[in-house]
Each structure stands twice: as structure tokens, then as C-alpha cells.
Design a protein around this motif. Structure first.
Motif, PDB file in Angstrom:
ATOM      1  N   UNK A 106      -7.870 -18.065  -6.266  1.00 20.66           N
ATOM      2  CA  UNK A 106      -6.953 -17.768  -5.176  1.00 20.66           C
ATOM      3  C   UNK A 106      -7.640 -17.257  -3.927  1.00 20.66           C
ATOM      4  N   UNK A 107      -6.842 -17.068  -2.899  1.00 21.09           N
ATOM      5  CA  UNK A 107      -7.280 -16.512  -1.613  1.00 21.09           C
ATOM      6  C   UNK A 107      -6.765 -15.088  -1.540  1.00 21.09           C
ATOM      7  N   UNK A 108      -7.563 -14.168  -1.076  1.00 21.99           N
ATOM      8  CA  UNK A 108      -7.139 -12.780  -0.957  1.00 21.99           C
ATOM      9  C   UNK A 108      -7.384 -12.258   0.445  1.00 21.99           C
ATOM     10  N   UNK A 109      -6.756 -11.165   0.751  1.00 17.20           N
ATOM     11  CA  UNK A 109      -6.933 -10.525   2.046  1.00 17.20           C
ATOM     12  C   UNK A 109      -5.949  -9.387   2.201  1.00 17.20           C
ATOM     13  N   UNK A 143       9.809 -11.206  18.179  1.00 17.24           N
ATOM     14  CA  UNK A 143      10.900 -11.282  19.147  1.00 17.24           C
ATOM     15  C   UNK A 143      12.189 -10.766  18.519  1.00 17.24           C
ATOM     16  N   UNK A 144      12.955 -10.020  19.292  1.00 15.58           N
ATOM     17  CA  UNK A 144      14.256  -9.498  18.855  1.00 15.58           C
ATOM     18  C   UNK A 144      14.167  -8.668  17.583  1.00 15.58           C
ATOM     19  N   UNK A 145      13.045  -7.993  17.356  1.00 19.28           N
ATOM     20  CA  UNK A 145      12.898  -7.113  16.199  1.00 19.28           C
ATOM     21  C   UNK A 145      12.683  -7.822  14.878  1.00 19.28           C
ATOM     22  N   UNK A 146      12.357  -9.118  14.930  1.00 20.69           N
ATOM     23  CA  UNK A 146      12.136  -9.857  13.685  1.00 20.69           C
ATOM     24  C   UNK A 146      10.916  -9.308  12.950  1.00 20.69           C
ATOM     25  N   UNK A 147      10.976  -9.316  11.622  1.00 19.35           N
ATOM     26  CA  UNK A 147       9.871  -8.841  10.788  1.00 19.35           C
ATOM     27  C   UNK A 147       8.969 -10.022  10.461  1.00 19.35           C
ATOM     28  N   UNK A 148       7.691  -9.890  10.821  1.00 19.16           N
ATOM     29  CA  UNK A 148       6.707 -10.929  10.549  1.00 19.16           C
ATOM     30  C   UNK A 148       5.564 -10.315   9.762  1.00 19.16           C
ATOM     31  N   UNK A 149       5.196 -10.984   8.674  1.00 18.79           N
ATOM     32  CA  UNK A 149       4.043 -10.574   7.892  1.00 18.79           C
ATOM     33  C   UNK A 149       2.830 -11.331   8.415  1.00 18.79           C
ATOM     34  N   UNK A 150       1.821 -10.601   8.882  1.00 20.37           N
ATOM     35  CA  UNK A 150       0.571 -11.207   9.343  1.00 20.37           C
ATOM     36  C   UNK A 150      -0.440 -11.083   8.222  1.00 20.37           C
ATOM     37  N   UNK A 151      -0.926 -12.204   7.721  1.00 24.49           N
ATOM     38  CA  UNK A 151      -1.912 -12.214   6.645  1.00 24.49           C
ATOM     39  C   UNK A 151      -3.286 -12.483   7.231  1.00 24.49           C
ATOM     40  N   UNK A 152      -4.243 -11.628   6.895  1.00 23.74           N
ATOM     41  CA  UNK A 152      -5.626 -11.755   7.337  1.00 23.74           C
ATOM     42  C   UNK A 152      -6.509 -12.024   6.132  1.00 23.74           C
ATOM     43  N   UNK A 157       0.862  -1.167   0.000  1.00 29.52           N
ATOM     44  CA  UNK A 157       0.000   0.000   0.000  1.00 29.52           C
ATOM     45  C   UNK A 157       0.908   1.228   0.000  1.00 29.52           C
ATOM     46  N   UNK A 158       0.897   1.988  -1.076  1.00 34.51           N
ATOM     47  CA  UNK A 158       1.794   3.134  -1.220  1.00 34.51           C
ATOM     48  C   UNK A 158       1.535   4.207  -0.164  1.00 34.51           C
ATOM     49  N   UNK A 159       0.310   4.305   0.322  1.00 37.15           N
ATOM     50  CA  UNK A 159      -0.044   5.348   1.283  1.00 37.15           C
ATOM     51  C   UNK A 159       0.254   4.951   2.721  1.00 37.15           C
ATOM     52  N   UNK A 160       0.243   3.648   3.016  1.00 35.27           N
ATOM     53  CA  UNK A 160       0.470   3.163   4.382  1.00 35.27           C
ATOM     54  C   UNK A 160       1.620   2.171   4.361  1.00 35.27           C
ATOM     55  N   UNK A 161       2.762   2.598   4.864  1.00 36.77           N
ATOM     56  CA  UNK A 161       3.955   1.767   4.873  1.00 36.77           C
ATOM     57  C   UNK A 161       3.742   0.544   5.765  1.00 36.77           C
ATOM     58  N   UNK A 162       4.146  -0.637   5.273  1.00 34.36           N
ATOM     59  CA  UNK A 162       4.053  -1.855   6.071  1.00 34.36           C
ATOM     60  C   UNK A 162       2.702  -2.536   6.041  1.00 34.36           C
ATOM     61  N   UNK A 163       1.865  -2.195   5.051  1.00 35.16           N
ATOM     62  CA  UNK A 163       0.565  -2.845   4.916  1.00 35.16           C
ATOM     63  C   UNK A 163       0.267  -3.040   3.427  1.00 35.16           C
ATOM     64  N   UNK A 164      -0.755  -3.807   3.157  1.00 35.11           N
ATOM     65  CA  UNK A 164      -1.174  -4.001   1.778  1.00 35.11           C
ATOM     66  C   UNK A 164      -2.139  -5.159   1.650  1.00 35.11           C
TER      67      UNK A 164
END
Length: 101
Positions: free
Chosen positions: A40-43, A51-60, A19-26
Motif C-alpha cells: 500500500x501507499x502511506x502518508x 469553499x463555503x466551509x466544505x471539509x476536504x481531506x488533504x493526503x500527503x 491522531x488522538x492528540x491533534x484533531x483533524x490530522x492523522x
């Protein structure tokens, strides 16, 4: 998906649209074995800090239910985790890894 001779391994393709307007989402789209007859599945997805600053993508899913958690190992590899950020383990035949290449 029930295991059987027609479905021994699952192949997935996950596309994350930023999402160009909201960093870190899409939004995302998952294609593969489980969705052969569908489109396909979308969301939506967002980055959460594990933990320890790891980057995790949460898909809803489209209803906002949490579906998947993917840990960014590097620019080309994502690892499946549970909701607490613990890695999911596989066996000699299967892994919980997505590789860009």
C-alpha cells in the motif's frame, strides 16, 4: 497505471487513522489495484476548509508532497477534487467517488 485489459477499473481502499492528540490530522493507508504487489501507499492527512466551509481531506505522501484531495459529501461518501476544491468529473463508466459501503 497504463490502461489495458488487465486493469480496466481501479479499486481503492483508503483507511484514515485519526491522531488522538491533534484533531483533524492523522495517517492513512491506501490499498488497491495500483498497489497489489506492495503493502500500500502511506502518508499523512489533514483537514482543510474549502469553499463555503466544505471539509476536504488533504493526503500527503511520506515526503510531504500533496497527493489527493477528498471532499466529504457525507459520512459515507468522499469525492475527489483538484487542489482548488473543484470536483473531478468521470464518465459513464467511471466516477471519482469513494463509498464506505
Amino acid at each position: 497505471i497504463p490502461p489495458g485489459t488487465e486493469c480496466y477499473k481501479l479499486k481503492w481502499r483508503i483507511i484514515l487513522y485519526a491522531n488522538a492528540e491533534k484533531n483533524g490530522t492523522g495517517n492513512y493507508k491506501i490499498l488497491g489495484t495500483a498497489w497489489r504487489k506492495e503493502n500500500g501507499q502511506t502518508g499523512s492527512w489533514k483537514i482543510i476548509t474549502g469553499k463555503n466551509g466544505r471539509i476536504i481531506y488533504q493526503l500527503n505522501d511520506d515526503k510531504g508532497n500533496k497527493v489527493l484531495y477528498l471532499l466529504k459529501a457525507d459520512e459515507n461518501i468522499l469525492l475527489f477534487t483538484d487542489a482548488n476544491g473543484n470536483l473531478l468529473t468521470g464518465d459513464e463508466d467511471f466516477s471519482y467517488t469513494l463509498n464506505r459501503k
